[in-house]
Design an enzyme around this catalytic site. Sequence first.
Site, PDB file in Angstrom:
ATOM      1  N   TYR A 146       0.816  -1.208   0.000  1.00  0.00           N
ATOM      2  CA  TYR A 146       0.000   0.000   0.000  1.00  0.00           C
ATOM      3  C   TYR A 146       0.852   1.261   0.000  1.00  0.00           C
ATOM      4  O   TYR A 146       0.440   2.289  -0.529  1.00  0.00           O
ATOM      5  CB  TYR A 146      -0.919   0.028   1.238  1.00  0.00           C
ATOM      6  CG  TYR A 146      -2.209  -0.738   1.084  1.00  0.00           C
ATOM      7  CD1 TYR A 146      -2.199  -2.098   0.788  1.00  0.00           C
ATOM      8  CD2 TYR A 146      -3.430  -0.112   1.250  1.00  0.00           C
ATOM      9  CE1 TYR A 146      -3.387  -2.809   0.664  1.00  0.00           C
ATOM     10  CE2 TYR A 146      -4.623  -0.808   1.132  1.00  0.00           C
ATOM     11  CZ  TYR A 146      -4.596  -2.155   0.839  1.00  0.00           C
ATOM     12  OH  TYR A 146      -5.769  -2.838   0.719  1.00  0.00           O
ATOM     13  N   LYS A 196       3.811 -15.780   3.828  1.00  0.00           N
ATOM     14  CA  LYS A 196       3.978 -16.472   2.546  1.00  0.00           C
ATOM     15  C   LYS A 196       5.487 -16.614   2.319  1.00  0.00           C
ATOM     16  O   LYS A 196       6.037 -16.176   1.299  1.00  0.00           O
ATOM     17  CB  LYS A 196       3.300 -15.630   1.435  1.00  0.00           C
ATOM     18  CG  LYS A 196       3.254 -16.281   0.072  1.00  0.00           C
ATOM     19  CD  LYS A 196       2.300 -17.444  -0.031  1.00  0.00           C
ATOM     20  CE  LYS A 196       2.421 -18.120  -1.385  1.00  0.00           C
ATOM     21  NZ  LYS A 196       1.628 -19.373  -1.462  1.00  0.00           N
ATOM     22  N   ASP A 228      -2.465 -18.529   2.081  1.00  0.00           N
ATOM     23  CA  ASP A 228      -3.473 -19.227   1.269  1.00  0.00           C
ATOM     24  C   ASP A 228      -4.145 -20.348   2.073  1.00  0.00           C
ATOM     25  O   ASP A 228      -5.361 -20.550   1.994  1.00  0.00           O
ATOM     26  CB  ASP A 228      -2.869 -19.737  -0.059  1.00  0.00           C
ATOM     27  CG  ASP A 228      -1.529 -20.428   0.094  1.00  0.00           C
ATOM     28  OD1 ASP A 228      -0.968 -20.424   1.214  1.00  0.00           O
ATOM     29  OD2 ASP A 228      -1.022 -20.983  -0.902  1.00  0.00           O
ATOM     30  N   ASP A 252      -5.995  -7.047   4.266  1.00  0.00           N
ATOM     31  CA  ASP A 252      -7.128  -6.505   3.517  1.00  0.00           C
ATOM     32  C   ASP A 252      -7.988  -7.659   3.003  1.00  0.00           C
ATOM     33  O   ASP A 252      -9.212  -7.656   3.148  1.00  0.00           O
ATOM     34  CB  ASP A 252      -6.613  -5.656   2.344  1.00  0.00           C
ATOM     35  CG  ASP A 252      -7.764  -5.055   1.567  1.00  0.00           C
ATOM     36  OD1 ASP A 252      -8.712  -4.552   2.214  1.00  0.00           O
ATOM     37  OD2 ASP A 252      -7.740  -5.092   0.322  1.00  0.00           O
ATOM     38  N   ASP A 256     -11.745  -9.263   4.711  1.00  0.00           N
ATOM     39  CA  ASP A 256     -13.002  -9.337   3.953  1.00  0.00           C
ATOM     40  C   ASP A 256     -13.544 -10.764   3.999  1.00  0.00           C
ATOM     41  O   ASP A 256     -14.753 -10.990   4.077  1.00  0.00           O
ATOM     42  CB  ASP A 256     -12.806  -8.924   2.484  1.00  0.00           C
ATOM     43  CG  ASP A 256     -13.161  -7.459   2.248  1.00  0.00           C
ATOM     44  OD1 ASP A 256     -12.912  -6.643   3.158  1.00  0.00           O
ATOM     45  OD2 ASP A 256     -13.673  -7.124   1.163  1.00  0.00           O
TER      46      ASP A 256
HETATM   47  C1  IPM Z   1     -10.243  -1.603   4.005  1.00  0.00           C
HETATM   48  C2  IPM Z   1     -10.588  -1.043   2.655  1.00  0.00           C
HETATM   49  C3  IPM Z   1      -9.478  -0.111   2.220  1.00  0.00           C
HETATM   50  C4  IPM Z   1      -8.193  -0.896   2.172  1.00  0.00           C
HETATM   51  C5  IPM Z   1      -9.750   0.598   0.883  1.00  0.00           C
HETATM   52  C6  IPM Z   1     -11.042   1.368   0.907  1.00  0.00           C
HETATM   53  C7  IPM Z   1      -8.603   1.460   0.460  1.00  0.00           C
HETATM   54  O1  IPM Z   1     -10.805  -2.057   1.728  1.00  0.00           O
HETATM   55  O2  IPM Z   1     -10.131  -0.816   4.964  1.00  0.00           O
HETATM   56  O3  IPM Z   1     -10.068  -2.825   4.118  1.00  0.00           O
HETATM   57  O4  IPM Z   1      -7.890  -1.535   1.148  1.00  0.00           O
HETATM   58  O5  IPM Z   1      -7.460  -0.901   3.158  1.00  0.00           O
HETATM   59 MN    MN Z   2     -10.630  -4.013   2.527  1.00  0.00          MN
END
Ligand code: IPM
Ligand code: MN
Length: 365
Positions: A146, A196, A228, A252, A256
């Site tokens: 990032y 990894k 993974d 990230d 999710d």
């Molecule tokens: C998160 C989001 C952010 C990230 C985006 C919106 C830049 O997906 O906080 O997980 O990738 O960190």
């Molecule tokens: Mn995210």
Amino acid sequence: MTVYKIAVLEGDGIGPEITQEAIKILKFVGSRNQIEFELNYAPFGAAAYFSHGHPFPVETKKICDEADAILKGPIGLNHEDSKTIPIDLQPERGALLPLRKRYNTFANIRPVFLPHGLAHFSPLKPEIIGNGIDLIMIRELVGGLYFGKKETGINEDGKRFVSETLEYNEDQIKRIAKVAFDTARKRKKVLHNIHKSNVLKSSVLWNEIVEEVGKDYPDIEVIPILVDAAATYLCLNPSQFDVMVMENMFGDILSDQGGGILGSLGLMPSACLGPDKAYYEPSHGSAPDIAGKGIANPYSMIGSVAMMLEMSFNMDGESNKVWQAMQSVFSKGFSTPDLSKPESKLELISTEKFGDLVLSELEQT
Ligand code: IPM
Ligand code: MN
């Protein structure tokens, strides 16, 4: 009367409507503890770009600089609308990453939590969920891909190319490892270290440092696991995990997936902690497709307030009560349309009504 300054960045899409519910809760907790949460609203995200020409305007920076804590709603537009904003001023690159950098919020704490009674939200089978899902992902938030060096251009063969670097130094790894070990110490004393290292040298260094930091935590069992494989086991057997630590990009993606096994990213609040400032935000996006309809669940935003109460203001008791109030609302059979499945027997209520019910549960505690 104690006064705490809170910068409120409502963000885009469903941001304002879910923030409004979280603020109700914050105000109530303040009033019964003789605390004034001084709310300073500031523009942030795509809306700020259109109104102020920048997604993280100077006035917002000032309000955040002066705040004791920052409450931030989701930001961003859908894929097509995003293209109307110059790439470096799109809210993710132009506001969110600079916010993280400005306050060096290196520790992103993302609870993945679904008590037994709410197991019906999860797409996983009951025999996999067992007693519910309860783990914490700790994601490094200001390093890695990032924030590494980036280059785009035309190479010697005349082809367009891009290069992004995954960079960490030992101090960056050490400090997030400490947060992870400290968290594990307060819970089951097991830390899954996500890596990894069979491919990435960044993971080789990461593992080395985690091992070194671990020497100060002999009571914590460290279990290294490839990223993974961790993704697979989150679906097959999430209860093997308690605290997981990982670099930015892995975090990230896996966080999710954490939302996925709960049944919705709408159930994912988070805390982003730096050395002198913290901000709190849902882990999900701004869901422009359902914005303004009053159907988004404010759980992630109210949960972010709960995390703020605990982590910025040491109000653990109130924080627990907020969590419990939300669970009571769910366990009484209420939900918002965004979280419901066609076959579910839940009574569907609006964003605002959900906030009202959480408030009335809280009032009784
Ligand atoms: C998160 C989001 C952010 C990230 C985006 C919106 C830049 O997906 O906080 O997980 O990738 O960190
Ligand atoms: Mn995210």
